[in-house]
Scaffold this active site. Structure first.
Site, PDB file in Angstrom:
ATOM      1  CG  LEU A 118      12.182  -2.733   4.999  1.00 38.66           C
ATOM      2  CD1 LEU A 118      12.760  -1.760   6.047  1.00 38.66           C
ATOM      3  CD2 LEU A 118      13.227  -3.078   3.808  1.00 38.66           C
ATOM      4  CD  GLN A 122      11.815  -2.383  11.344  1.00 41.58           C
ATOM      5  OE1 GLN A 122      12.271  -1.641  10.795  1.00 41.58           O
ATOM      6  NE2 GLN A 122      12.038  -3.503  11.788  1.00 41.58           N
ATOM      7  CB  CYS A 123       8.872   1.361   5.379  1.00 41.52           C
ATOM      8  SG  CYS A 123      10.806   1.329   5.813  1.00 41.52           S
ATOM      9  CB  THR A 124       4.995   5.336   6.018  1.00 42.58           C
ATOM     10  OG1 THR A 124       5.998   5.770   7.601  1.00 42.58           O
ATOM     11  CG2 THR A 124       3.333   5.981   5.152  1.00 42.58           C
ATOM     12  CB  VAL A 125       4.361   0.680   2.793  1.00 40.91           C
ATOM     13  CG1 VAL A 125       3.636   0.556   1.211  1.00 40.91           C
ATOM     14  CG2 VAL A 125       5.403   0.361   2.707  1.00 40.91           C
TER      15      VAL A 125
END
Length: 703
Positions: free
Chosen positions: A568, A571-574
């Protein structure tokens, strides 16, 4: 009511002063002139008003200024007389208050006096009715301060009334009144005007003749005691003439007092009521002309208008509530931008920025911040493309969304973002398209339905890119940027790309390919004799825009599915919360700097080494890339050449796309990354590299 001191034995002649009447359109036009043209210039400006002699009873004698007051060639409204004026627009309220009103009045009075002495007022009687307008425009609050002055020369002696004012119908017969109307109309027609400020009159029981002031010597030849003149009179009072008569009587005393003892005045008032013309309410009276000794000095003058309270002081009008809210918003949006042009960046071409059409691919954290900054620059045409819906985690980082947008499964981002922009500023043309962008490594051939949907998405994207000037790539994944990068390169559109890491970012402009009709050796439009080629292109300096690389030019592998087998957090733009704001702002500022360069997207790229050199535009450098490191609070400006094996902008990819269109794209979507690598020569490059490594190892073993 202004009065001339009279003889104790005779009545005093009094005049009804003008009352200023400024249309809202005048203030709107002044606002535009101040922002776009005058700026800090306080020099006097010529303006034009008019007055009318056909108002209904009870209305004051008005001098009207409309939006056309600044156009000296604009026609005067029918049956109205023009009045020429001077505008003094100050930059501050303090300057408005401390302006030398006495000096301004004296200067205007001297101009009128000179026209009387030289005789030009006889040739052009409009010169007798000058006015001044002192203003200060508070463009933040839309408060306008103003003070009118109608300069009137004062005679050294009184103007005694020989016969007091009476209605024209008490002195003229109906036949004479009709003859006066006819003669006046004929003279106006002959002169090509609809109204005359002053005219000569000669009459008897059977006829009425009129003529221009400049013909007075021939017209009154043989008369010795009295002459009759007509004055276009805006006043409605039965006992008093209007202000335009004052300066004319000074002219009459100066030029004719030695020849004539008195002047009979017809204050010509021409009213139409219920379809019937009526001039019978005009007034007629006779005044004795004082002998006016020749003097080069200008007589004393009066004329500053009283305020609403009846005292000597300025007036103020508050238009913040009565102006059209949308026009107010539009003017206010542009206010700070146009203030830049006054002093800080006078060569800034705002029209290039305001008129640009921007396509934002991605309406997430970057897209929201880019859109807000574009609006700050006055951009009016913004289009969003996104296929996501607003989730509960979005509003805190994406400033175009609110909690309510997340309810019910969430609104489509692109549509909600466009709607929010129009709520922020109704003057923006914002649209949203809820659509997916096909990507390499993401097959679309599961069925005929998915394939046809991909075809429609590609066609829609091609149309959007074609109809916009600048394309912003603001998506989450690398592969989602591939298709718009290819289409934009083929259509020669400026591309601004922004991408985020955790505490790093890159903002860059893609190289702008030469126009298709030009060969590889041809020069780009407006490019000065291939300046970069003459100077010698290198990896670090003097690289022209058509040789710059794109987002994919530094890759040695083709883009693929970057979300497969990712956790996760992968996959997310952190990223650090402030990073998107910084990168989004820099992306827009880079676009603006490119637009300000005379060569646009073909501009030579600025690098970190150019920071101490003379900037190429009024806004500074025009870099190829801006790479930021928030952990060090540092930015660098690298420059890189286009890669001839690039999977997005190389000639092999563009030629294949332009020849085969969607069929080529479908192969890219449905195949692994090896398809693009084989096409561009990256596969061969990998093989050659591996072979070189094997030879190196063999040499080492031999040694």
């Amino acid at each position: 009511m202004a009065a001339a001191t009279g003889d104790p034995g005779l009545s005093k002649l009094q005049f009804a002063p003008f009352s200023s009447a400024l249309d809202v359109g005048f203030w709107h036009e002044l606002t535009q002139k101040k922002l776009n043209e005058y700026r800090l210039d306080e020099a006097p400006k010529d303006i034009k008003g008019y007055y009318y002699n056909g108002d209904s009873a009870g209305l004051p004698a008005r001098l009207t200024l409309e939006f056309s007051a600044f156009d000296m060639s604009a026609p005067t409204p029918a049956r109205c007389c023009p009045a020429i004026g001077t505008l003094y627009n100050t930059n501050t309220l303090e300057s408005f208050k401390t302006a030398d009103k006495k000096l301004l009045l004296e200067q205007a009075a001297n101009e009128i006096w000179e026209s009387i002495k030289s005789g030009t007022a006889l040739e052009n009687p409009v010169l007798l009715n000058k006015f001044l307008l002192l203003t200060f425009a508070d463009l933040k609050k839309y408060h306008f301060y103003y003070w009118f002055c109608y300069p009137a020369l004062c005679l050294p002696e009184s103007l005694p009334l020989i016969q007091g004012p009476v209605g024209l119908d008490q002195r003229f017969s109906l036949k004479q009144i009709e003859a006066l109307e006819c003669a006046y109309d004929n003279l106006c027609q002959t002169e090509g005007v609809t109204a005359l400020p002053y005219f000569l009159i000669k009459y008897d029981e059977n006829m009425v003749l009129v003529s221009l002031l400049k013909h007075y010597s021939d017209f009154f030849q043989g008369q010795r005691t009295k002459i009759t003149i007509g004055v276009y009179d805006p006043c409605n009072l039965a006992q008093y003439p209007g202000w335009p008569l004052r300066n004319f009587l000074v002219l009459a005393a100066h030029r004719w007092s030695s020849s004539f003892q008195s002047v009979e005045v017809v204050c010509f008032r021409d009213r139409t009521m219920q379809g019937a013309r009526d001039v019978a309410h005009s007034i007629i009276f006779e005044v004795k002309l004082p002998e006016m000794a020749f003097s080069p000095d200008c007589p004393k003058a009066v004329g500053w208008e009283k305020n609403q309270k009846g005292g000597m002081g300025p007036r103020m009008v508050n238009l913040s509530e009565c102006m059209d809210p949308k026009r107010l918003a539009e003017s206010s949006v542009d206010l700070n931008l146009k203030l830049m042009c006054w002093r800080l960046v006078p060569t800034l071409d705002l029209d290039k920025v305001v008129s640009v059409k921007c396509l934002l691919l991605g309406a997430g954290t970057l897209g929201c911040n880019v859109a807000r900054t574009l609006m700050g620059w006055g951009v009016r045409h913004i289009t969003f493309v996104d296929n996501a819906k607003i989730s509960y985690s979005n509003p805190v980082r994406q400033p175009l969304y609110e909690f309510e947008d997340c309810l019910g499964g969430g609104k489509p981002k692109a549509l909600a973002a466009a709607d929010r922009l129009q709520k922020i500023f109704p003057g923006v043309n914002a649209r949203g398209f809820n659509m997916s962008i096909p990507m390499p490594g993401h097959p679309v051939n599961f069925s005929s339905v998915t394939l046809e949907q991909a075809r429609r998405d590609v066609e829609q994207l091609e149309q959007l890119i074609e109809s916009h000037d600048v394309v912003f790539l603001l998506m989450d994944t690398r592969e989602s940027r591939w298709l718009p990068a290819v289409i934009a390169a083929s259509k020669r559109k400026l591309v601004i790309n922004a991408a985020l890491g955790f505490d790093t970012f890159v903002v860059m402009r893609h190289g702008l390919k030469k126009p298709k009709q030009q060969g590889a050796g041809d020069l780009c439009p407006n490019h000065p004799v291939a300046s970069a080629d003459l100077l010698g292109s290198s990896l670090f300096a003097n690289i022209p825009g058509y040789k710059l690389g794109c987002y994919f030019c530094n890759d040695v592998v083709a883009p693929g599915d970057s979300t497969r087998d990712r956790t996760l957090d992968q996959q997310c733009t952190v990223s650090r919360p402030g990073l998107a704001v910084i990168a989004g702002a820099l992306a827009v500022e880079l676009m603006v700097s490119v637009l300000q360069h005379p060569e646009g997207g073909y501009a030579i790229a600025s690098s970190s080494d150019d920071r101490m050199n003379e900037p190429p535009t009024s806004l500074g450098l025009v870099p190829h890339q801006i790479r930021g490191f928030l952990s060090r609070f540092d930015n660098v400006l690298p420059v890189s050449l286009a890669f001839d094996k690039c999977t997005a902008c190389s000639s092999k990819v563009l030629d294949q796309y332009e020849r085969e269109g969607f069929n080529f794209l479908a192969k890219v979507f449905n195949s692994s990354h090896s398809f693009l690598e084989d096409l561009t020569g990256l596969t061969l490059l990998h093989q050659e590299t591996q072979a070189a490594e094997i030879w190196d190892m063999s040499d080492d073993e031999t040694i």
